[in-house]
Design a protein around this motif. Structure first.
Motif: not given
Lengths: 121, 109
Positions: B8-11, B106-109
């Motif tokens: 469903t979701e990945m980071t 979701i991409i995080k800095p």
């Protein structure tokens, strides 16, 4: 290549009115076009498949008398939402497929229009 | 019944690599597609696999194993603009496209 346009990009209408959405393949002939609906944060839901010159095939649960589809030419399909109600508010997306790789990509690739955001008040 | 599973979701972190898996059980197989969908926009075509193996296209690669009913999309050198949902779709024996529910990346800095 493989550009699909959709018009309008957004529409707001009153409950009970009808709304027509156009989908055009601009640089290839689309023998088959698809209409999808997508509610916020949900996956694509196929509504119907239309082939040029024939009646659309509707998915189970989609009312054919409410969602009228016309695929009059190889580059144009229209979806008319009749007697729209607030629960019909959604993101409507069309896609087009050119047989035999006519769209330039792998055969059977669906290319999507930018979508139409419908809000029924 | 026909079924396509993907997380469903990945980071992931900017600059890193992420692999999005997709498993499928369909009546027949005529190819597997990956699409990218940014929030509020329509999907855009990324890749198509019909034979086993890896297809590379710039920072994106897609792999298919038909015997395992398995595919993955590999994204390298992640950029913030890669934040989107990634949809896996399989063309079945009737040439109907069966869609997965999508993986929100979701991409995080």
């Amino acid at each position: 290549g493989a550009v699909v346009s959709q018009h309008p990009s957004w529409v707001i209408c009153k409950s009970g009115t009808s709304v027509k959405i156009e989908c055009r393949s601009l640089d290839f002939q689309a023998t088959t076009m698809f209409w999808y609906r997508q509610f916020p944060k949900q996956s694509l839901m196929l509504m119907a498949t239309s082939n040029e010159g024939s009646k659309a095939t509707y998915e189970q649960g989609v009312e054919k008398d409410k969602f009228l589809i016309n695929h009059a030419s190889l580059t144009l399909s229209t979806l008319t939402v009749t007697s729209a109600h607030p629960e019909d508010s959604s993101f409507y997306i069309c896609s087009a497929r050119g047989e035999g790789g006519l769209a330039g990509g792998p055969s059977d690739t669906q290319y999507f229009g930018p979508g139409t955001r419908l809000t029924v008040l | 019944g026909q079924n396509i599973d993907q997380p469903t979701e990945m980071t992931a972190t900017e600059g890193a690599i992420v692999q999005i898996n997709c498993t499928y059980q369909t009546s027949g197989f005529n190819g597997l597609f990956w699409y990218q969908q940014h929030a509020g926009e329509a999907p855009t075509f990324l890749s198509y696999n019909v034979l086993d193996g890896l297809e590379e296209k710039g920072r994106f690669s897609s792999f298919l194993s038909r015997s395992k009913g398995y595919s993955y999309l590999l994204l390298k050198e992640l950029q913030m603009k890669d934040s989107a949902s990634y949809l896996c779709a399989v063309l079945d024996s009737n040439y109907q496209l069966i869609w997965g529910a999508g993986t929100k990346l979701i991409i995080k800095p």
